[in-house]
Structures are given as structure tokens and as C-alpha cells.
Design a protein around this motif. Structure first.
Motif, mmCIF file in Angstrom:
data_model
loop_
_atom_site.group_PDB
_atom_site.id
_atom_site.type_symbol
_atom_site.label_atom_id
_atom_site.label_comp_id
_atom_site.label_asym_id
_atom_site.label_seq_id
_atom_site.Cartn_x
_atom_site.Cartn_y
_atom_site.Cartn_z
ATOM 1 N N UNK A 49 -21.657 -60.657 -34.100
ATOM 2 C CA UNK A 49 -22.024 -61.841 -34.889
ATOM 3 C C UNK A 49 -22.279 -63.025 -33.968
ATOM 4 N N UNK A 50 -21.455 -63.198 -32.953
ATOM 5 C CA UNK A 50 -21.668 -64.279 -31.985
ATOM 6 C C UNK A 50 -23.001 -64.099 -31.263
ATOM 7 N N UNK A 51 -23.288 -62.882 -30.837
ATOM 8 C CA UNK A 51 -24.566 -62.599 -30.174
ATOM 9 C C UNK A 51 -25.742 -62.880 -31.097
ATOM 10 N N UNK A 52 -25.609 -62.493 -32.354
ATOM 11 C CA UNK A 52 -26.696 -62.708 -33.327
ATOM 12 C C UNK A 52 -26.972 -64.194 -33.513
ATOM 13 N N UNK A 53 -25.927 -64.995 -33.580
ATOM 14 C CA UNK A 53 -26.108 -66.441 -33.723
ATOM 15 C C UNK A 53 -26.796 -67.008 -32.494
ATOM 16 N N UNK A 54 -26.380 -66.574 -31.308
ATOM 17 C CA UNK A 54 -27.018 -67.036 -30.067
ATOM 18 C C UNK A 54 -28.498 -66.649 -30.044
ATOM 19 N N UNK A 55 -28.803 -65.425 -30.446
ATOM 20 C CA UNK A 55 -30.194 -64.967 -30.433
ATOM 21 C C UNK A 55 -31.041 -65.732 -31.442
ATOM 22 N N UNK A 56 -30.516 -65.972 -32.641
ATOM 23 C CA UNK A 56 -31.250 -66.734 -33.648
ATOM 24 C C UNK A 56 -31.485 -68.157 -33.173
ATOM 25 N N UNK A 57 -30.472 -68.760 -32.580
ATOM 26 C CA UNK A 57 -30.616 -70.119 -32.068
ATOM 27 C C UNK A 57 -31.680 -70.175 -30.974
ATOM 28 N N UNK A 58 -31.594 -69.264 -30.012
ATOM 29 C CA UNK A 58 -32.555 -69.245 -28.909
ATOM 30 C C UNK A 58 -33.972 -69.021 -29.417
ATOM 31 N N UNK A 59 -34.127 -68.105 -30.338
ATOM 32 C CA UNK A 59 -35.440 -67.828 -30.914
ATOM 33 C C UNK A 59 -35.988 -69.047 -31.652
ATOM 34 N N UNK A 60 -35.130 -69.739 -32.375
ATOM 35 C CA UNK A 60 -35.553 -70.939 -33.104
ATOM 36 C C UNK A 60 -35.990 -72.048 -32.154
ATOM 37 N N UNK A 61 -35.292 -72.179 -31.033
ATOM 38 C CA UNK A 61 -35.659 -73.188 -30.035
ATOM 39 C C UNK A 61 -36.988 -72.821 -29.383
ATOM 40 N N UNK A 63 -39.478 -70.858 -30.369
ATOM 41 C CA UNK A 63 -40.659 -70.827 -31.237
ATOM 42 C C UNK A 63 -40.995 -72.199 -31.810
ATOM 43 N N UNK A 64 -40.118 -73.171 -31.640
ATOM 44 C CA UNK A 64 -40.359 -74.500 -32.185
ATOM 45 C C UNK A 64 -39.891 -74.650 -33.621
ATOM 46 N N UNK A 65 -39.324 -73.605 -34.171
ATOM 47 C CA UNK A 65 -38.845 -73.656 -35.555
ATOM 48 C C UNK A 65 -37.723 -74.685 -35.726
ATOM 49 N N UNK A 66 -36.820 -74.746 -34.763
ATOM 50 C CA UNK A 66 -35.723 -75.710 -34.832
ATOM 51 C C UNK A 66 -36.264 -77.135 -34.812
ATOM 52 N N UNK A 67 -37.202 -77.417 -33.901
ATOM 53 C CA UNK A 67 -37.798 -78.752 -33.838
ATOM 54 C C UNK A 67 -38.514 -79.097 -35.138
ATOM 55 N N UNK A 68 -39.212 -78.122 -35.721
ATOM 56 C CA UNK A 68 -39.920 -78.362 -36.978
ATOM 57 C C UNK A 68 -38.938 -78.797 -38.066
ATOM 58 N N UNK A 69 -37.842 -78.074 -38.196
ATOM 59 C CA UNK A 69 -36.864 -78.400 -39.233
ATOM 60 C C UNK A 69 -36.137 -79.713 -38.942
ATOM 61 N N UNK A 70 -35.821 -79.946 -37.676
ATOM 62 C CA UNK A 70 -35.171 -81.214 -37.324
ATOM 63 C C UNK A 70 -36.109 -82.394 -37.551
ATOM 64 N N UNK A 71 -37.385 -82.231 -37.201
ATOM 65 C CA UNK A 71 -38.361 -83.307 -37.399
ATOM 66 C C UNK A 71 -38.546 -83.572 -38.886
ATOM 67 N N UNK A 72 -38.576 -82.507 -39.680
ATOM 68 C CA UNK A 72 -38.752 -82.657 -41.129
ATOM 69 C C UNK A 72 -37.548 -83.334 -41.778
ATOM 70 N N UNK A 73 -36.343 -82.954 -41.352
ATOM 71 C CA UNK A 73 -35.143 -83.477 -41.994
ATOM 72 C C UNK A 73 -34.588 -84.748 -41.389
ATOM 73 N N UNK A 74 -34.722 -84.905 -40.067
ATOM 74 C CA UNK A 74 -34.074 -86.026 -39.384
ATOM 75 C C UNK A 74 -35.021 -86.863 -38.541
#
Length: 107
Positions: A49-61, A63-74
Motif C-alpha cells: 500500500x505504501x509503494x502504491x501511494x508512492x507510485x500514484x503520487x510520482x505518476x501524478x507529478x 504527468x502534470x495531473x497533480x499540478x492540474x488539480x492543484x491549479x484548479x482547486x488552489x
């Protein structure tokens, strides 16, 4: 929303996590977890589960998905969050007054 709002939301979320986080699994997720545990043989299921969270986080960073959601929300990016300053604050763009286009070229 702003960088301060994001920091406050992060602190709130972080403080809500206990050492033990209970997660309910659907049938598909349970099956996938069983396959990963059988194949990878971790010491504990928690490690997967820890590895999965790390992989999802890294993938989101990446691909720009994290920035997209942060820009949209904050209205900030992950880099701005890490630096503690918005891009405008870093470049000094927020220090200059707005230009009056009607009087811009008058002396």
C-alpha cells in the motif's frame, strides 16, 4: 484559494491520519492486492500500500495531473507549494502596479 489555503488543507488532512489507516477494498482491488502480495512477497501487506501511494503520487507529478488539480482547486502548482511562493512572488511580477493603457505612452 491560495498557497496558504493549500498548506492549511494539507495540515488538516495530515492530522486526520492515524498510524493505522483503515481502507475498505472492493473485489477487484482485493484480487489485485492478493496477486501483488503473492508475486512480490513483501514482509507486510502495508508495504504494498505504501509503494502504491508512492507510485500514484510520482505518476501524478510526472504527468502534470497533480499540478492540474492543484491549479484548479488552489491556483498553485506543486513546485509553488514546495517553494512556499507563487510564481508571481518568485519573479516579482506581483510587485508592480497595473498599467493604465490609456495613459501608458503619454508623457
Amino acid at each position: 484559494m491560495s498557497l496558504d489555503d493549500l498548506s492549511a488543507a494539507m495540515q488538516d488532512s495530515y492530522s486526520e491520519f492515524d498510524d493505522d489507516l483503515t481502507v475498505s477494498l472492493d473485489r477487484e482491488t482485493r484480487n489485485e492486492l492478493a496477486m501483488l502480495e503473492t508475486a512480490l512477497e513483501p514482509d507486510e501487506t502495508d508495504e504494498l500500500v505504501r509503494r502504491a501511494i508512492h507510485m500514484l503520487f510520482q505518476s501524478s507529478v510526472e504527468t502534470g495531473s497533480l499540478d492540474f488539480h492543484l491549479r484548479s482547486g488552489f491556483d498553485v502548482t506543486y513546485d509553488e507549494y514546495l517553494s512556499g511562493m507563487t510564481f508571481d512572488e518568485m519573479t516579482g511580477a506581483d510587485q508592480y502596479p497595473t498599467m493604465d493603457d490609456e495613459r501608458r505612452y503619454q508623457f
